[in-house]
Scaffold this motif. Structure first.
Motif, PDB file in Angstrom:
ATOM      1  N   ARG A  86     -43.072  -2.840 -43.449  1.00 16.95           N
ATOM      2  CA  ARG A  86     -43.057  -2.817 -44.917  1.00 16.95           C
ATOM      3  C   ARG A  86     -41.914  -1.964 -45.456  1.00 16.95           C
ATOM      4  N   ILE A  87     -41.581  -0.920 -44.734  1.00 14.97           N
ATOM      5  CA  ILE A  87     -40.419  -0.123 -45.131  1.00 14.97           C
ATOM      6  C   ILE A  87     -39.158  -0.987 -45.069  1.00 14.97           C
ATOM      7  N   LEU A  88     -39.035  -1.800 -44.022  1.00 14.99           N
ATOM      8  CA  LEU A  88     -37.882  -2.699 -43.902  1.00 14.99           C
ATOM      9  C   LEU A  88     -37.853  -3.721 -45.028  1.00 14.99           C
ATOM     10  N   VAL A  89     -39.019  -4.274 -45.381  1.00 13.97           N
ATOM     11  CA  VAL A  89     -39.083  -5.239 -46.488  1.00 13.97           C
ATOM     12  C   VAL A  89     -38.598  -4.604 -47.782  1.00 13.97           C
ATOM     13  N   VAL A 262     -42.754  -7.749 -41.655  1.00 11.19           N
ATOM     14  CA  VAL A 262     -41.534  -8.136 -42.373  1.00 11.19           C
ATOM     15  C   VAL A 262     -41.649  -9.590 -42.831  1.00 11.19           C
ATOM     16  N   ALA A 263     -42.180 -10.442 -41.943  1.00 10.44           N
ATOM     17  CA  ALA A 263     -42.312 -11.858 -42.289  1.00 10.44           C
ATOM     18  C   ALA A 263     -43.403 -12.078 -43.333  1.00 10.44           C
ATOM     19  N   SER A 264     -44.577 -11.486 -43.111  1.00 10.99           N
ATOM     20  CA  SER A 264     -45.715 -11.739 -43.998  1.00 10.99           C
ATOM     21  C   SER A 264     -45.515 -11.139 -45.381  1.00 10.99           C
ATOM     22  N   HIS A 265     -44.811 -10.002 -45.453  1.00 11.36           N
ATOM     23  CA  HIS A 265     -44.649  -9.337 -46.741  1.00 11.36           C
ATOM     24  C   HIS A 265     -43.251  -9.515 -47.332  1.00 11.36           C
ATOM     25  N   GLY A 266     -42.357 -10.109 -46.573  1.00 17.24           N
ATOM     26  CA  GLY A 266     -41.008 -10.323 -47.080  1.00 17.24           C
ATOM     27  C   GLY A 266     -40.660 -11.771 -47.313  1.00 17.24           C
ATOM     28  N   ASP A 268     -43.448 -14.441 -47.316  1.00 16.18           N
ATOM     29  CA  ASP A 268     -44.632 -15.207 -47.681  1.00 16.18           C
ATOM     30  C   ASP A 268     -44.889 -15.045 -49.172  1.00 16.18           C
ATOM     31  N   GLN A 269     -44.890 -16.159 -49.906  1.00 16.88           N
ATOM     32  CA  GLN A 269     -45.104 -16.115 -51.347  1.00 16.88           C
ATOM     33  C   GLN A 269     -46.432 -15.458 -51.708  1.00 16.88           C
ATOM     34  N   LEU A 270     -47.402 -15.491 -50.827  1.00 16.42           N
ATOM     35  CA  LEU A 270     -48.710 -14.872 -51.070  1.00 16.42           C
ATOM     36  C   LEU A 270     -48.563 -13.402 -51.441  1.00 16.42           C
ATOM     37  N   ILE A 271     -47.645 -12.682 -50.748  1.00 16.83           N
ATOM     38  CA  ILE A 271     -47.442 -11.257 -51.007  1.00 16.83           C
ATOM     39  C   ILE A 271     -46.259 -11.026 -51.948  1.00 16.83           C
ATOM     40  N   VAL A 272     -45.171 -11.770 -51.738  1.00 14.79           N
ATOM     41  CA  VAL A 272     -43.962 -11.567 -52.540  1.00 14.79           C
ATOM     42  C   VAL A 272     -44.253 -11.744 -54.031  1.00 14.79           C
ATOM     43  N   GLN A 273     -45.099 -12.724 -54.369  1.00 18.47           N
ATOM     44  CA  GLN A 273     -45.430 -12.952 -55.770  1.00 18.47           C
ATOM     45  C   GLN A 273     -46.014 -11.692 -56.413  1.00 18.47           C
ATOM     46  N   ARG A 274     -46.891 -10.991 -55.674  1.00 20.83           N
ATOM     47  CA  ARG A 274     -47.483  -9.764 -56.217  1.00 20.83           C
ATOM     48  C   ARG A 274     -46.416  -8.702 -56.481  1.00 20.83           C
ATOM     49  N   LEU A 275     -45.503  -8.553 -55.546  1.00 16.79           N
ATOM     50  CA  LEU A 275     -44.458  -7.537 -55.690  1.00 16.79           C
ATOM     51  C   LEU A 275     -43.551  -7.837 -56.883  1.00 16.79           C
ATOM     52  N   LEU A 276     -43.346  -9.121 -57.177  1.00 20.52           N
ATOM     53  CA  LEU A 276     -42.490  -9.504 -58.295  1.00 20.52           C
ATOM     54  C   LEU A 276     -43.157  -9.294 -59.653  1.00 20.52           C
ATOM     55  N   ALA A 430     -50.543 -18.492 -39.136  1.00 15.89           N
ATOM     56  CA  ALA A 430     -49.575 -17.721 -39.922  1.00 15.89           C
ATOM     57  C   ALA A 430     -48.573 -17.015 -39.016  1.00 15.89           C
ATOM     58  N   SER A 431     -49.082 -16.398 -37.938  1.00 19.19           N
ATOM     59  CA  SER A 431     -48.192 -15.706 -37.004  1.00 19.19           C
ATOM     60  C   SER A 431     -47.176 -16.671 -36.416  1.00 19.19           C
ATOM     61  N   TYR A 432     -47.596 -17.900 -36.189  1.00 19.11           N
ATOM     62  CA  TYR A 432     -46.724 -18.901 -35.580  1.00 19.11           C
ATOM     63  C   TYR A 432     -45.603 -19.320 -36.535  1.00 19.11           C
ATOM     64  N   THR A 433     -45.944 -19.671 -37.780  1.00 15.42           N
ATOM     65  CA  THR A 433     -44.932 -20.198 -38.693  1.00 15.42           C
ATOM     66  C   THR A 433     -44.067 -19.104 -39.311  1.00 15.42           C
ATOM     67  N   TYR A 434     -44.544 -17.856 -39.330  1.00 16.78           N
ATOM     68  CA  TYR A 434     -43.745 -16.769 -39.895  1.00 16.78           C
ATOM     69  C   TYR A 434     -42.419 -16.595 -39.171  1.00 16.78           C
ATOM     70  N   GLY A 435     -42.368 -16.928 -37.873  1.00 21.73           N
ATOM     71  CA  GLY A 435     -41.125 -16.786 -37.123  1.00 21.73           C
ATOM     72  C   GLY A 435     -40.010 -17.626 -37.720  1.00 21.73           C
ATOM     73  N   GLY A 436     -40.318 -18.888 -38.047  1.00 18.36           N
ATOM     74  CA  GLY A 436     -39.323 -19.761 -38.653  1.00 18.36           C
ATOM     75  C   GLY A 436     -38.887 -19.274 -40.019  1.00 18.36           C
ATOM     76  N   LEU A 437     -39.863 -18.847 -40.840  1.00 20.11           N
ATOM     77  CA  LEU A 437     -39.540 -18.370 -42.188  1.00 20.11           C
ATOM     78  C   LEU A 437     -38.672 -17.112 -42.142  1.00 20.11           C
ATOM     79  N   LEU A 438     -39.080 -16.139 -41.327  1.00 18.69           N
ATOM     80  CA  LEU A 438     -38.318 -14.889 -41.257  1.00 18.69           C
ATOM     81  C   LEU A 438     -36.918 -15.134 -40.713  1.00 18.69           C
ATOM     82  N   GLY A 439     -36.797 -15.978 -39.695  1.00 24.92           N
ATOM     83  CA  GLY A 439     -35.483 -16.273 -39.132  1.00 24.92           C
ATOM     84  C   GLY A 439     -34.541 -16.870 -40.161  1.00 24.92           C
TER      85      GLY A 439
END
Length: 512
Positions: A86-89, A262-266, A268-276, A430-439
């Motif tokens: 989360r610090i990295l995000v 980093v992937a789930s909170h950076g 994923d719209q589920l979390i990013v939307q809240r931060l915005l 989620a763990s599986y598809t986050y790799g593609g999104l983060l990459g």
């Protein structure tokens, strides 16, 4: 002890109160900015608690105590990775999101690579949420069914009927305040519901400590003698294949947990939307970093309850207690040991955890569908009122789809008769598809050279490659002994493959 009339009144009153309060708190929504981003005016501490509540499912409430009851505290190691990630995000992604005045995380990919990459990422997010949240919504019914059955309710009902009832009640109540109040209702109800379920867990712990003959000190002595205070496991005694397949060794948990976070909170719209929804990038950074600390404390609380349960039930196994699995032990305590009315409050807190997760999914799915897929192609000339009306229609459609997905998984689970297999499959998606999104995000954020072709090639190669490293049906047709990696490493390996493949594609393209 069975549930009393008071317990049922408490549950019913809570559910009705949540719907009413959520609508009242949100106020009037006049635009999609209000509906999906709260007018960028939500306090960072409220967003912090909303992020934590979104991550917390009913299974967290029930199953994490069971982890400590049946094992030790090594599960907590992964939270160190969560905080690091989360610090990295906060440093790597949030400044870019706020600078671009983005509505969804995937609009960054459009700015960097074009519409095709945004559409691929957004669609992947939707499929991921559909499957993972369908399973999570179904899984919510499992502990509720256990508690209601232990409490003497619905004894003539089949498991499938109880599951359908719990899923329907959660979906209808959640849709009511999410549909009308938008993200503002979601965030503020998350705050309230987190207070309810954490308060319920603490109350249960206090009752246990009070009833233990040797108090808290005796419980900790019992846990220590059984080796349950063990926190760190470095896994240096394991072979390489065993090491990468074990999810809770220290370095796997730290590195894998950080990359996953980093992937789930950076990405994923589920979390990013809240931060915005926060007022500025600094508030968003405070919310995301401190959410990692609160999650670690929350997991610590639930694991501590597991140690108390271990002492309370004199280290008896689930079978000796007449239960099917250790997941039912906390449910047994809730039904049999809590005073009249408080059992109902704990069940209400389980509904709270479920509704906070579902409301977040509905709003994020609707925002991604509206801004990534609908508006660019069919709604460019719409007024704010038309966009708001379409957004509410899309929210309702997603509620129906997620409910249907949960019904399907409930049916599938009971047909196969092996509950853990389907739940673990769904929660691992989620763990599986986050790799593609983060990459894809890292390729666009850290490197200037790759273009849309490099990004799409890397994205899909990363997703396909993981099929050969995640235990599943493909392994049945592979020759020899397949390589299996632990779930915290899915995102790390997947994102690395995307970045390397994208850079390789760029190099080949330039050479050609």
């Amino acid at each position: 002890m069975e549930f009393s009339l008071v317990d049922y009144i408490v549950i019913l009153g809570y559910l009705v109160g949540v719907a009413w309060l959520g609508i009242r708190i949100a106020g009037h929504q006049s635009s999609t900015s209000d509906y999906f981003l709260g007018g960028h005016d939500i306090p960072w501490w409220a967003v912090l608690f909303s992020v934590v509540a979104t991550e917390t499912s009913t299974l967290t409430f029930i199953s994490v105590p069971a982890v400590a009851y049946g094992g030790d505290l090594t599960f907590l190691q992964i939270t160190f990775g969560y905080i690091t990630g989360r610090i990295l995000v906060s440093r790597l992604f949030l400044p870019a999101y706020f600078k671009g005045n983005l509505t969804t995380a995937y609009q960054f990919l459009k700015q960097r690579f074009g519409s095709s990459m945004r559409n691929a990422a957004s669609t992947t997010f939707m499929v991921t949420r559909l499957l993972a949240d369908g399973v999570r919504l179904f899984a919510t019914a499992i502990p509720l069914a256990i508690i209601l059955r232990l409490g003497g309710a619905f004894t003539g009902w089949t498991d499938f009927e109880v599951y359908l009832l719990a899923i329907t009640v959660i979906s209808v109540i959640t849709l009511a305040y999410t549909l009308i109040g938008g993200i503002k209702a979601v965030v503020w109800m998350d705050v309230m519901q987190m207070v309810v379920y954490i308060g319920g867990a603490i109350f249960a712990g206090v009752i246990m400590i009070t009833d233990l003959p040797n108090g808290l000190g005796g419980a900790m002595t019992t846990a220590a003698e059984a080796g349950k205070i063990h926190l760190f496991d470095f896994g240096f005694d394991l072979s390489f294949s065993e090491f990468i397949a074990q999810p809770y060794t220290f370095f796997t948990a730290l590195v894998g947990g950080a990359v996953f976070s980093v992937a789930s909170h950076g990405t994923d719209q589920l979390i990013v939307q809240r931060l915005l929804t926060t007022r500025n990038v600094e508030d968003g950074q405070r919310a995301i970093v401190w959410s990692g600390v609160v999650v670690a404390l929350q997991f610590g609380l639930f694991l501590f309850i597991g140690l108390l349960l271990y002492a309370f039930y004199d280290a008896q196994t689930a079978q000796e207690l007449g239960l099917a699995t250790t997941d039912e032990i906390f449910a047994k305590f809730i039904v049999e040991e809590l005073p009249v009315g408080f059992s109902g409050l704990i069940v209400a807190s389980l509904f709270a955890a479920a509704m906070s997760s579902l409301s977040s999914s509905l709003n994020s799915l609707a925002s991604s569908t509206t801004f990534d897929l609908y508006k660019p192609y069919w709604g460019e000339g719409n007024t704010e009122a038309e966009d708001l009306r379409i957004s509410r229609i899309i929210t309702t459609v997603w509620a129906l789809i997620l409910t249907g997905s949960a019904f399907f998984f409930a049916f599938l689970q009971l047909q196969e008769g092996e509950r853990p297999a389907v739940v673990e499959l769904g929660l691992g998606i989620a763990s599986y598809t986050y790799g593609g999104l983060l990459g894809a995000f890292l390729l666009g954020r850290l490197f200037a050279g790759p273009d849309i072709r490099d990004a799409l090639i890397g994205f899909f190669v990363g997703l396909v490659s993981l099929l050969f490293m995640v235990e599943g049906p493909i392994h049945a047709v592979l020759p020899g002994e397949p390589l299996v990696i632990a779930w915290p490493l899915y995102t790390l390996v997947g994102s690395a493959i995307v970045v390397l493949t994208g850079k390789l594609s760029q190099w080949i393209r330039k050479r050609a």
